[in-house]
Scaffold this active site. Structure first.
Site, PDB file in Angstrom:
ATOM      1  N   VAL A  64       0.835  -1.202   0.000  1.00 14.28           N
ATOM      2  CA  VAL A  64       0.000   0.000   0.000  1.00 14.28           C
ATOM      3  C   VAL A  64       0.872   1.256   0.000  1.00 14.28           C
ATOM      4  O   VAL A  64       0.570   2.226  -0.701  1.00 14.28           O
ATOM      5  CB  VAL A  64      -0.975  -0.004   1.194  1.00 14.28           C
ATOM      6  CG1 VAL A  64      -1.777   1.281   1.259  1.00 14.28           C
ATOM      7  CG2 VAL A  64      -1.918  -1.199   1.097  1.00 14.28           C
ATOM      8  N   CYS A  65       1.944   1.239   0.741  1.00 20.21           N
ATOM      9  CA  CYS A  65       2.848   2.393   0.772  1.00 20.21           C
ATOM     10  C   CYS A  65       3.468   2.618  -0.608  1.00 20.21           C
ATOM     11  O   CYS A  65       3.527   3.747  -1.097  1.00 20.21           O
ATOM     12  CB  CYS A  65       3.946   2.194   1.809  1.00 20.21           C
ATOM     13  SG  CYS A  65       3.339   2.005   3.508  1.00 20.21           S
ATOM     14  N   ALA A  66       3.910   1.544  -1.230  1.00 25.03           N
ATOM     15  CA  ALA A  66       4.487   1.643  -2.566  1.00 25.03           C
ATOM     16  C   ALA A  66       3.462   2.186  -3.556  1.00 25.03           C
ATOM     17  O   ALA A  66       3.779   3.030  -4.399  1.00 25.03           O
ATOM     18  CB  ALA A  66       5.005   0.272  -3.009  1.00 25.03           C
TER      19      ALA A  66
END
EC number: 1.11.1.24
Length: 165
Positions: A59-61
């Site tokens: 999700v961060c990526a």
């Protein structure tokens, strides 16, 4: 303390995000070349602060990729992607992904998280930054904030980008 969730379990943060209309606290972060990046470097520019636990999670990526895509068409705006990842990890990810429109910076030796109330106090991610977005106008005033309710979900890109207008 604000509350967020990690995999459905409530966890606290170290404080509260700044309020809309507040001046953003001055900060010093570290870029991928180990150079200091200061809030003063962006005077007169709008800022989107995409804040997340670690670029090594899906999700961060995804948030870095999506803000990178949006940043290509933004005027007088810098998008900072901020985590406590080491600068080397941020640089490796951005190089591998062709990320060129955002500025990845690390808060690994900074009080940025504490100053903005976004250090996770519990959960397996304790000590990392909570997924959040802060938009700042060209005068250094906070125009928008979001503490994402569930860390494993994406921020509201549309609302953050709309706050630039």
């Amino acid at each position: 303390m604000a509350k967020t969730h990690f995999q459905g379990n409530e966890t606290a943060t170290s404080g509260e995000l700044p309020q809309v209309g507040d001046n953003l606290a001055e900060f010093n972060l570290v870029n991928t070349e180990l150079g200091e990046v200061s809030s003063k470097d962006f005077q007169g520019r709008k800022l989107v602060l995409n804040i997340f636990p670690s670029v090594d999670t899906g999700v961060c990526a995804t948030s870095v990729r999506k803000f990178n895509e949006a940043a290509a068409s933004l005027e007088n705006t810098t998008v900072l992607c901020i985590s406590k990842d080491l600068p080397f990890a941020l640089g490796r990810f951005c190089s591998a992904e062709g990320i060129e429109n955002v500025t990845p910076v690390s808060a690994f030796r900074s009080t940025f998280g504490e100053d903005n109330g976004i250090v996770l106090e519990g959960s397996p991610l304790k000590g990392l930054l909570a997924r959040s977005v802060i938009v700042v106008d060209e005068n250094g005033k906070v125009a928008y904030t979001q503490l994402v309710d569930e860390i494993s979900t994406e921020p509201d890109y549309d609302a953050a980008l709309a706050a630039l207008n």
